[in-house]
Motif scaffolding. Structure first.
Motif, PDB file in Angstrom:
ATOM      1  N   ALA A  34      38.108  32.917  38.211  1.00 29.94           N
ATOM      2  CA  ALA A  34      38.019  33.740  37.007  1.00 29.94           C
ATOM      3  C   ALA A  34      38.628  33.016  35.805  1.00 29.94           C
ATOM      4  N   LEU A  37      36.276  30.508  34.581  1.00 32.16           N
ATOM      5  CA  LEU A  37      35.146  31.100  33.859  1.00 32.16           C
ATOM      6  C   LEU A  37      35.558  31.706  32.517  1.00 32.16           C
ATOM      7  N   ALA A  39      38.422  33.830  31.970  1.00 30.68           N
ATOM      8  CA  ALA A  39      39.095  35.129  32.005  1.00 30.68           C
ATOM      9  C   ALA A  39      40.513  35.008  31.455  1.00 30.68           C
ATOM     10  N   ALA A  43      41.424  40.399  32.301  1.00 34.32           N
ATOM     11  CA  ALA A  43      40.217  40.265  33.121  1.00 34.32           C
ATOM     12  C   ALA A  43      40.566  39.939  34.568  1.00 34.32           C
ATOM     13  N   VAL A  44      41.586  39.115  34.789  1.00 37.24           N
ATOM     14  CA  VAL A  44      42.019  38.826  36.158  1.00 37.24           C
ATOM     15  C   VAL A  44      42.479  40.108  36.844  1.00 37.24           C
ATOM     16  N   ILE A  47      39.357  42.232  37.769  1.00 39.65           N
ATOM     17  CA  ILE A  47      38.630  41.672  38.913  1.00 39.65           C
ATOM     18  C   ILE A  47      39.410  41.901  40.202  1.00 39.65           C
ATOM     19  N   SER A  94      29.315  34.342  36.484  1.00 39.09           N
ATOM     20  CA  SER A  94      29.828  35.212  35.442  1.00 39.09           C
ATOM     21  C   SER A  94      30.958  36.050  36.013  1.00 39.09           C
ATOM     22  N   LEU A  95      31.781  36.599  35.130  1.00 38.93           N
ATOM     23  CA  LEU A  95      32.890  37.435  35.574  1.00 38.93           C
ATOM     24  C   LEU A  95      32.382  38.727  36.211  1.00 38.93           C
ATOM     25  N   LEU A  98      31.330  37.883  39.731  1.00 38.38           N
ATOM     26  CA  LEU A  98      32.536  37.609  40.516  1.00 38.38           C
ATOM     27  C   LEU A  98      33.215  38.916  40.917  1.00 38.38           C
ATOM     28  N   ALA A  99      33.288  39.863  39.988  1.00 37.83           N
ATOM     29  CA  ALA A  99      33.895  41.151  40.297  1.00 37.83           C
ATOM     30  C   ALA A  99      33.078  41.907  41.354  1.00 37.83           C
TER      31      ALA A  99
END
Length: 426
Positions: A34, A37, A39, A43-44, A47, A94-95, A98-99
């Motif tokens: 992340a 990408l 983050a 954002a971390v 996710i 993408s985030l 990934l999520a």
């Protein structure tokens, strides 16, 4: 099952170790991916929270189903979902993707844990529960010991190309999850041709399916077990997801972060190996409360700008404290729950865990964005201290300081002495 035959538990511990190693490799690798990408701390946190989002809604239905059926198929589905989630997280560009795949991984982990805990609850007598749950959770600690070190080595291995190396770590973790599928044979006893007498019959099945969730949650001991488990797992989860962020902020390499996380897991293993003597000496409630209280203080200490060796010492002590919470909260919930709804009660405990895993990382991300990367650990300290205070008020008192495993010896001591022996003594 022959008396003393615990080979099923050994197989279950090995399978759990591989599945947990896959997840423990993937969680920090997802954080590093992340960051690669683009983050930020918030954002971390989001996710990391998505990992628990699907399980939050699936735990109770899965527990209901497990109360009425076999558990090994759920273990196999869980291992497969972990592998798929890990592998596809490594290919995410993408985030959002990934999520999503992190959520699939979390659902697989939930399936595996519900099935595994239910097997331990079914195959353990009252005097074996503390020991068997303690040994079962050694599998988790073994995975947490190996996984972060392997992730750290893989992520750090190629001149800091974090996007590529984090993807490699996630693909390797998918392979580790696949290995756990090979360990699932002969964990559950075969179903007899006419099983009603052994499994409780149709009446017990229908009763277990009708125990209301509200009734389970009102049973004394269940809420405190859920609360302690939520606090302990939130601490473990945020440590796994946010220690890489702290490392990046303080200039600590991913390899060193992996070693620090593994030290915590090693201390949890050591704790569980000596848990039975600690229960005999202190009692279950006192041990659970003291470990949460000390763990909260140690979590808050990680927020301080201590050197790496100081952080290592704190994580060892913290791992020992957190190692108490999970097995004892399982035993607390199993003993308190209605007999026909123990899998559902364990699933409610896991729902609490997942609620903490959704809320705690997201809250930690917000706190870290406002107050710095050390602030989430202060938040964890408050959560653990609160669990210690509330848990001691709502947990049933131990019937005796000693574990039920000592009951036979105590019974022999208190039994009347035969007349022949009395004559010999005179």
């Amino acid at each position: 099952m022959p008396v003393g035959d615990r080979r099923w538990l050994l197989r279950l511990v090995i399978a759990f170790a591989f599945s947990q190693a896959a997840v423990s490799m993937a969680r920090p690798a997802v954080s590093y991916r992340a960051l690669a990408l683009g983050a930020d701390e918030r954002a971390v946190g989001v996710i990391a929270g998505v990992f628990a989002l699907l399980p939050l809604f699936a735990a109770v239905p899965l527990g209901r189903r497990t109360d009425r059926g076999r558990c090994v198929p759920l273990l196999a589905v869980g291992a497969a979902l972990i592998g798929v989630g890990c592998g596809l997280s490594g290919t995410a560009r993408s985030l959002a993707a990934l999520a999503a795949w992190s959520g699939v991984m979390g659902l697989g982990h939930l399936c595996f844990v519900i099935g595994a805990q239910s097997i331990v609850a079914r195959r353990s007598g009252p005097d074996e529960q503390d020991r068997n749950f303690g040994h079962f959770t050694i599998g988790a600690s073994l995975g947490q010991l190996v996984g972060p070190v392997a992730a750290g080595l893989l992520v750090s291995g190629h001149d800091g190309a974090m996007g590529r190396t984090s993807a490699l770590a996630l693909v390797v973790s998918a392979g580790v999850a696949a290995v756990s599928l090979t360990c699932l044979r002969r964990i559950e006893p075969p179903v007899a041709p006419n099983p009603p007498a052994e499994r409780g019959g149709p009446d017990q099945k229908s009763t277990s399916g009708k125990v209301p969730v509200r009734r389970i949650l009102r049973t004394r001991g269940v809420p405190s077990g859920i609360l302690v488990s939520l606090a302990v797992l939130s601490a473990t989860d945020i440590l796994t997801a946010y220690l890489p962020v702290v490392g990046e902020d303080r200039g600590i390499s991913p390899t060193t972060i992996g070693v620090l996380l593994s030290l915590r897991a090693a201390a949890a293993i050591a704790c569980r190996l000596v848990m039975t003597p600690m229960i005999h000496r202190l009692g279950r409630t006192a041990l659970l409360t003291a470990s949460c209280l000390l763990g909260g203080l140690l979590c808050a200490g990680i927020a301080l700008p201590v050197p790496v060796w100081g952080m290592a010492l704190m994580l060892v002590a913290l791992g020992f404290c957190l190692g108490v919470g999970q097995p004892l909260s399982m035993t607390t919930v199993v003993r308190a729950a209605p007999a026909g709804a123990r899998s559902t009660a364990l699933a409610l405990r896991l729902t609490g865990n997942r609620l903490g895993q959704v809320a705690a990382p997201a809250s930690a991300g917000l706190v870290a964005g406002v107050a710095g990367t050390g602030a989430p650990f202060m938040m964890l300290g408050v959560l653990l201290v609160g669990a210690a205070g509330l848990g001691v008020r709502s947990t049933p008192r131990d019937p005796a300081p000693a574990s039920p495993a000592l009951a036979p010896a105590k019974a022999r001591e208190e039994a009347p002495v035969p007349a022949e022996e009395c004559r010999d003594r005179r």
